[in-house]
Design a protein around this motif. Structure first.
Motif, PDB file in Angstrom:
ATOM      1  N   SER A 101      42.625  29.375  33.180  1.00 13.88           N
ATOM      2  CA  SER A 101      42.195  30.223  32.067  1.00 13.88           C
ATOM      3  C   SER A 101      42.038  29.360  30.825  1.00 13.88           C
ATOM      4  CB  SER A 101      43.212  31.336  31.819  1.00 13.88           C
ATOM      5  OG  SER A 101      44.459  30.811  31.397  1.00 13.88           O
ATOM      6  N   ASP A 110      37.051  39.591  26.620  1.00 16.14           N
ATOM      7  CA  ASP A 110      36.716  40.888  27.197  1.00 16.14           C
ATOM      8  C   ASP A 110      36.821  40.760  28.711  1.00 16.14           C
ATOM      9  OD1 ASP A 110      35.263  43.658  26.986  1.00 16.14           O
ATOM     10  OD2 ASP A 110      34.147  42.503  28.488  1.00 16.14           O
ATOM     11  N   ASP A 111      37.633  41.587  29.339  1.00 16.33           N
ATOM     12  CA  ASP A 111      37.877  41.444  30.769  1.00 16.33           C
ATOM     13  C   ASP A 111      36.614  41.601  31.598  1.00 16.33           C
ATOM     14  OD1 ASP A 111      40.519  41.026  30.193  1.00 16.33           O
ATOM     15  OD2 ASP A 111      41.284  42.798  31.254  1.00 16.33           O
ATOM     16  N   ASP A 112      35.746  42.549  31.243  1.00 15.62           N
ATOM     17  CA  ASP A 112      34.529  42.760  32.026  1.00 15.62           C
ATOM     18  C   ASP A 112      33.612  41.538  31.953  1.00 15.62           C
ATOM     19  OD1 ASP A 112      35.391  45.268  32.768  1.00 15.62           O
ATOM     20  OD2 ASP A 112      34.300  46.301  31.156  1.00 15.62           O
ATOM     21  N   HIS A 142      43.313  34.215  26.208  1.00 13.13           N
ATOM     22  CA  HIS A 142      43.183  35.626  26.574  1.00 13.13           C
ATOM     23  C   HIS A 142      43.994  35.935  27.831  1.00 13.13           C
ATOM     24  CE1 HIS A 142      41.590  39.622  27.038  1.00 13.13           C
ATOM     25  NE2 HIS A 142      40.963  39.323  28.172  1.00 13.13           N
ATOM     26  N   VAL A 143      43.827  35.157  28.862  1.00 19.30           N
ATOM     27  CA  VAL A 143      44.564  35.356  30.114  1.00 19.30           C
ATOM     28  C   VAL A 143      45.710  34.348  30.152  1.00 19.30           C
ATOM     29  CG1 VAL A 143      44.445  35.281  32.619  1.00 19.30           C
ATOM     30  CG2 VAL A 143      42.500  36.183  31.313  1.00 19.30           C
ATOM     31  N   HIS A 148      47.617  39.443  34.624  1.00 20.20           N
ATOM     32  CA  HIS A 148      46.287  39.550  34.032  1.00 20.20           C
ATOM     33  C   HIS A 148      45.270  38.784  34.878  1.00 20.20           C
ATOM     34  CE1 HIS A 148      43.872  39.617  29.985  1.00 20.20           C
ATOM     35  NE2 HIS A 148      43.212  40.170  30.992  1.00 20.20           N
ATOM     36  N   ASN A 151      44.539  40.802  37.959  1.00 22.10           N
ATOM     37  CA  ASN A 151      43.706  41.961  37.664  1.00 22.10           C
ATOM     38  C   ASN A 151      42.234  41.573  37.550  1.00 22.10           C
ATOM     39  OD1 ASN A 151      45.907  43.672  37.640  1.00 22.10           O
ATOM     40  ND2 ASN A 151      46.200  43.569  35.419  1.00 22.10           N
ATOM     41  N   ILE A 152      41.978  40.418  36.934  1.00 21.43           N
ATOM     42  CA  ILE A 152      40.582  39.953  36.822  1.00 21.43           C
ATOM     43  C   ILE A 152      40.042  39.617  38.203  1.00 21.43           C
ATOM     44  CG2 ILE A 152      39.078  38.178  35.868  1.00 21.43           C
ATOM     45  CD1 ILE A 152      40.133  40.046  33.743  1.00 21.43           C
TER      46      ILE A 152
END
Length: 631
Positions: A101, A110-112, A142-143, A148, A151-152
């Motif tokens: 990361s 932004d995760d998306d 971010h990550v 996290h 999840n991504i």
């Protein structure tokens, strides 16, 4: 069985030297750390060939940094960079790449959008038969948590994308690793393991300089490993260790310690998961029944001083070895062998070690052979399990005794039932039985001087082979610098007292009798004997000619402010030079002898209640007293 791997960054030397050491240590494969490859003269094909010749697989190419970016043009350039890495990996025969990361300000938040960029990389990797292991750096912008990152990865849902779990990045943040069990084992593409000491500092600096092998730090890697193993993860257990000392130490020795640490960790995980398949389980630790003897290598120059010191604390001469310059001194059930052998290459295996030195710690065990099997299974070199050519305590060198090297100068002897008779037979007894006071009741602990570059390896050996549990380490400032002290405990059976060993790290010590630290510090190594009544013992020692270093009056004045001590007890402490400490569980009284030579001294202690320490905070006072006495 679980496959083992190690990142090349964990070792010193050239890439060729690292691979040789990795193979010799018994690893199945390795992670190629990109700077190691770039700095090597080996072509990709030559590296692949060298690995194959050594029987090693190339398990991971790492690291690929800063893939994601809020700048789409930069992201496109990053994909081109990734394709070049894929070309290289095909030549290496490596099918997994580590992607970290991003910690950069330009990292996608932004995760998306991040999932879309990772999907783009996974698509390219999939076409090349390559897998992407996505890892959350603890300092990622971010990550920065494994949950996290997972999840991504789950959101992308691509066969070429999985996650990499790194114990340091998870445990350094204090994250609960129990959530690992929610990740399907087939989506964990890689596992990286590292231990570390507890430190209050920036996590990036902690990670880059102070990682250690499992069993050398304070992380609960057994629980972490159990969570991973429960998922069904089938890949290698790999070590990624950034450590300044390891990068300067012997490549072969560090690699051997590394592989031993993975075996030790698997045993710990197996203890938490009985019946689990694939984990390495060495022979169990047999029971012990306390310290039964000590051997001190004094050499001919220090033997007389050592005899005088032993006599002043109640030991008496009990006999001489029939064949060697070895004297037996006894106090009740306590036995000390004084070794006056002139061949210091044998009496003190570490060349140049200042004498006297505690060379052997004898422990009674019902099954020494099982200890030998355990040590060999944990890859302690055979020549460090039985010392070839060493003078035995008996006429039979194999008389139910197994000797395991702990430091360069000191071994632990596991003595079976038959060794008791062999010991008696080996010595000419005194014509008259000894008439000695019964002051000392046992061995409370022994303290050993350790060089900085040996510290972690010794710690691992004590924890893995002997199952010793570390207590909290302390840094002790004293008159000549700072001493790092770490105590470890192994519990005996029945009424036996535990074996306690304190490791004392002094920079440059031991480095030979000319070394200024060894001379100026006034003692580092010692043996602490227990007694039932410290004040009665101190009074009796005076009649035996015991000479003690004078403790500063300032010390006792300070005790009044820290502890609520009875004035009569405080007066007795001043009178006999007794030091004191207390914790929530009990009290600790201690007194010292002068030093024998530059380094060794004796201590007599009384524990009251469940005191857990060893009076470490009094060390600076003790050092100052020894220095004033010219010790």
């Amino acid at each position: 069985m679980i496959r083992t791997s190690i990142a090349t960054v964990s070792l010193s030397g050239t890439l060729e030297q690292k691979l040789t050491a990795i193979a010799a240590a018994g690893f199945d494969g390795f992670e190629i750390f990109e700077p190691d490859f770039i700095g090597s003269a080996l072509t990709p094909a030559a590296l692949a060939s060298r690995a194959a010749d050594l029987g090693l697989s190339i398990d991971l190419y790492q690291p690929f940094r800063d893939l994601d970016s809020t700048d789409e043009a930069q992201y496109a350039r990053n994909l081109v960079r990734a394709e070049h890495k894929f070309d290289l990996m095909e030549q290496l025969g490596c099918d997994t790449i580590l992607v970290c990361s991003s910690p950069l300000p330009s990292a996608v938040r932004d995760d998306d959008r991040l999932a879309a960029q990772l999907h783009g990389l996974a698509e390219r990797a999939h076409r090349r038969g390559i897998r992407v292991a996505y890892e959350a750096l603890a300092w990622g912008a971010h990550v920065n948590t494994y949950r996290h990152a997972w999840n991504i990865v789950a959101a992308v849902d691509h066969p070429a994308l999985g996650t990499c779990l790194d114990s340091f990045h998870i445990l350094s943040r204090g994250d609960d690793p129990a959530g690992i069990r929610d990740i399907p084992g087939e989506k964990i593409f890689f596992l990286q393991l590292a231990d570390a000491p507890a430190m209050a500092m920036d996590v990036l600096q902690w990670s880059r300089h102070y990682r250690k092998f499992p069993g050398q730090g304070t992380f609960d890697l057994a629980a972490f490993g159990a969570h991973v193993h429960a998922t069904g993860y089938a890949g290698p257990w790999s070590l990624e260790i950034f450590n300044d000392v390891f990068r300067q130490s012997s490549t072969g020795r560090t690699a051997a310690d590394a592989h031993r640490s993975l075996r030790h960790l698997q045993e710990q995980v197996a203890t938490r998961m009985p019946g689990s398949a694939g984990l390495f389980v060495p022979p169990a630790r047999p029971d012990i029944d306390g310290v039964v003897s000590l051997r001190i290598a004094a050499g001919p120059d220090r033997a007389a001083q050592l005899r005088t010191m032993l006599g002043s604390i109640g030991f008496g001469y009990a006999g001489r070895h029939r064949e060697h310059e070895l004297e037996l001194w006894r106090h009740g059930e306590l036995t000390v062998a004084v070794d006056a052998t002139s061949d210091t290459a044998w009496t003190a295996p570490a060349a140049g070690t200042p004498l006297p030195v505690l060379s052997q710690i004898g422990i009674r065990s019902a099954d020494p052979d099982a200890w030998e099997a355990r040590a060999l299974a944990l890859e302690v070199p055979a020549h460090e399990v039985e010392l070839p050519g060493a003078v035995s305590e008996s006429a039979d060198p194999a008389a139910d005794v197994v000797r395991l090297r702990v430091t360069e100068a000191t071994s632990i002897d596991l003595r079976g039932p038959a060794s008791r008779a062999a010991w008696r037979e080996a010595f000419e007894p005194q014509s008259q039985p000894l008439a000695l006071p019964s002051l000392l009741t046992g061995v409370d602990h022994v303290a050993l001087a350790v060089r900085p570059d040996d510290w972690d390896g010794i710690m691992l050996r004590l924890r893995s082979v002997f199952g010793m549990q570390p207590n909290e380490g302390v840094d002790i400032p004293d008159s000549v610098g700072q001493l790092r002290s770490q105590s470890l405990t192994m519990t005996g059976t029945g009424s036996a007292s535990p074996l306690r060993i304190s490791l004392n790290m002094v920079p440059g010590c031991p480095a030979g009798p000319e070394h200024p630290t060894a001379i100026r510090r006034g003692g580092v190594s010692h043996v602490a004997f227990t007694c039932a009544d410290i004040f009665a013992t101190a009074a009796e020692l005076v009649t035996l000619g015991h000479r003690r270093p004078a403790i500063s009056a300032n010390y006792y004045d300070d005790l009044v402010t820290r502890f609520d001590l009875d004035p009569q007890i405080l007066w007795q402490m001043r009178e006999f030079g007794i030091l004191y400490d207390a914790d929530g569980g009990g009290e600790y009284f201690q007194l010292f002898t002068e030093t024998v030579g530059a380094d060794l001294f004796f201590e007599i202690v009384q524990r009251v209640g469940d005191y857990r320490g060893q009076g470490e905070l009094n060390s600076a006072v003790r050092v100052a007293a020894h220095l004033r006495a010219g010790c």
